[in-house]
Design a protein around this motif. Structure first.
Motif, short mmCIF file in Angstrom:
data_model
loop_
_atom_site.label_atom_id
_atom_site.label_comp_id
_atom_site.label_asym_id
_atom_site.label_seq_id
_atom_site.Cartn_x
_atom_site.Cartn_y
_atom_site.Cartn_z
N LEU A 46 0.83 -1.20 0.00
CA LEU A 46 0.00 0.00 0.00
C LEU A 46 0.87 1.26 0.00
CD1 LEU A 46 -2.84 1.25 0.28
CD2 LEU A 46 -2.46 1.24 2.75
N ARG A 47 0.56 2.18 -0.88
CA ARG A 47 1.25 3.45 -0.94
C ARG A 47 0.22 4.58 -0.75
NH1 ARG A 47 4.94 0.70 -0.32
NH2 ARG A 47 6.63 0.16 -1.73
N VAL A 48 0.59 5.59 0.00
CA VAL A 48 -0.25 6.77 0.14
C VAL A 48 0.51 7.94 -0.47
CG1 VAL A 48 -1.49 8.30 1.70
CG2 VAL A 48 -1.27 5.86 2.24
N ARG A 49 -0.10 8.55 -1.46
CA ARG A 49 0.55 9.65 -2.19
C ARG A 49 -0.28 10.92 -2.03
NH1 ARG A 49 2.46 8.47 -8.21
NH2 ARG A 49 3.94 7.25 -7.01
N TYR A 50 0.42 12.06 -1.94
CA TYR A 50 -0.26 13.35 -1.82
C TYR A 50 0.21 14.27 -2.94
CZ TYR A 50 -1.08 11.59 2.89
OH TYR A 50 -1.44 10.81 3.96
N ASP A 51 -0.72 14.90 -3.62
CA ASP A 51 -0.41 15.96 -4.58
C ASP A 51 -0.90 17.27 -3.98
OD1 ASP A 51 0.81 14.53 -6.71
OD2 ASP A 51 -1.15 13.67 -7.17
N ILE A 52 0.05 18.16 -3.64
CA ILE A 52 -0.28 19.38 -2.91
C ILE A 52 -0.01 20.59 -3.79
CG2 ILE A 52 0.12 20.69 -0.79
CD1 ILE A 52 1.67 17.36 -0.81
N GLU A 53 -1.04 21.40 -3.97
CA GLU A 53 -0.91 22.64 -4.74
C GLU A 53 -0.78 23.79 -3.74
OE1 GLU A 53 -0.78 22.51 -7.97
OE2 GLU A 53 -1.45 20.43 -8.25
N ILE A 54 0.32 24.53 -3.84
CA ILE A 54 0.59 25.62 -2.91
C ILE A 54 0.58 26.96 -3.66
CG2 ILE A 54 2.30 26.65 -1.36
CD1 ILE A 54 1.15 24.09 -0.25
#
Length: 416
Positions: A46-54
């Motif tokens: 299991l992988r948890v990925r985050y795409d964060i727009e700043i």
């Protein structure tokens, strides 16, 4: 220069950096980066990925993606309004990553690293390029931020300053830390603060929280009242009080400065880093440099519920009245006139490294020019009384001694 122009200028600076310099800067700031090679070596699962727009030092979108790496995936959007610690933690790391590379806007992709933290996978320094809904969201964010800055310029508000610097209670000659919670409550202008060790929260650190003020003299008077309150509560007078970066090994201390009445911008943070954190790194007892990078990273801030923010990069400046008064003066001076403070020695790779590694001789070369800029500000006369003794110490090249009992320096009498 407006917000959009600053974003484009920052992008050009980013593109001039080599990939090696970017990687080194992130490493110095304590940010884990996971390369494609590293990811391929990891066990499937299991992988948890985050795409964060700043944009403007705030997340405008965080997308979480859970995937098994076998083709299945589930996407969700994290909500700021939910007030989750996950949102704040991921947002903070993405902002720190971009800021370390000279950016206030951009997209960061991160993945859980398996040790409870996250590692950076990739960075997009210009996600607003092109005609997309995301580009429109960035531009709307810049427009709103620009309106706030224009209003600030037209009204020229006086910044209001606060602080919550820390100190330790130490039993000598054993150098044994005595928990501040033994004498101080968690709240109040003289209280205790927590650290988590081995998953257990304890309250070993004493913290002063004087009332804020726009007047340096009044803020320092409030600080003395907080000191007096601490002295009345700490009944064991055999303990010595220590401040600085890390007067006792393994327990770093901070000197957070609170700002309100002025908008948070990347340029204000960079001015604070270059014109205050860098000179203080030159004055700091070398024993305290071990506080970085886990604590005291450049540009470290947190937004506060009162509408302002706290700048968290400095060590505890309670080491002496001279240093504390100088910090208050520089903080007020920089917040009032930061748009005129244009030097950025920390943008140079060798100075950035010198800050994190405590190389005083390299930092020293840049101090005179920074001081000259501060003295040329229109508001310098207002702060000169407290700023000039600190500037003299910088000129003399002395360092503070954080092994000392600060009560003697502040003339705090037992039980006063």
């Amino acid at each position: 220069m407006n917000v959009m122009e600053q974003a484009e200028e920052a992008l050009r600076r980013y593109e001039r950096m080599t990939s090696g310099e970017r990687a080194e800067r992130l490493k110095q700031a304590g940010i884990e980066v996971l390369s494609l090679h590293d990811r391929r070596k990891r066990e499937p699962g299991l992988r948890v990925r985050y795409d964060i727009e700043i944009s403007c030092l705030q997340a405008i979108r965080i997308k979480r993606k859970d995937t098994s790496g076998m083709g299945g995936a589930q996407e969700t959007l994290l909500e700021r309004e939910a007030g989750s610690t996950l949102f704040k933690r991921v947002e903070r790391l993405a902002i720190k990553t971009l800021y370390t590379l000279g950016l206030d806007h951009g997209a960061v992709r991160m993945e859980s690293s398996g040790n409870g933290g996250c590692a950076v996978i990739s960075i997009d320094p210009c996600p607003w390029k092109g005609v997309t809904n995301l580009a429109a969201t960035y531009k709307e964010s810049w427009k709103q931020h620009q309106e706030l800055l224009d209003e600030e310029v037209s009204h020229r508000p006086t910044p209001i300053l606060g602080m919550d610097p820390e100190f330790l209670l130490v039993q000598m000659p054993e150098s044994k830390i005595v928990p501040a919670s033994k004498f101080l409550e968690r709240s109040g202008m003289a209280g205790c603060d927590s650290v988590t060790i081995g998953g257990r929260r304890i309250y070993p650190v004493a913290e002063l929280r004087p009332a804020p003020s726009s007047e340096p003299r009044e803020l320092l008077a409030h600080l003395m009242r907080a000191f007096a309150a601490a002295s009345r509560s700490i009944s064991d007078h055999s303990l010595i009080w220590q401040a600085g970066g890390m007067p006792q090994r393994g327990l770093p201390l901070g000197g957070h400065i609170h700002f309100s009445g002025v908008n948070l911008t990347g340029e204000l943070l960079r001015a604070l880093d270059n014109y205050m954190a860098l000179p203080l790194a030159f004055l700091q007892d070398p024993r305290g440099s071990g506080r970085r990078p886990r604590y005291g990273a450049l540009g470290d801030f947190r937004l506060k519920s009162y509408g302002g923010f706290e700048y968290r990069t400095l060590p505890s400046f309670l080491v002496s009245p001279l240093v504390a008064k100088g910090v208050v003066a520089l903080a007020g001076l920089i917040a009032s006139g930061y748009t005129q403070l244009r030097q950025r020695p920390l943008a140079k790779a060798e100075v950035h490294a010198a800050f994190y590694e405590g190389k005083r001789e390299l930092i020293k070369e840049h101090i005179p020019a920074l001081v000259d800029d501060l003295k040329r500000l229109d508001g310098y006369a207002r702060y000169e009384r407290y700023a000039s003794p600190l500037i003299l110490q910088l000129k003399l090249g002395r360092t503070w001694d954080e092994s000392r009992d600060i009560r003697k320096l502040w003339n705090i009498r037992a039980g006063s």
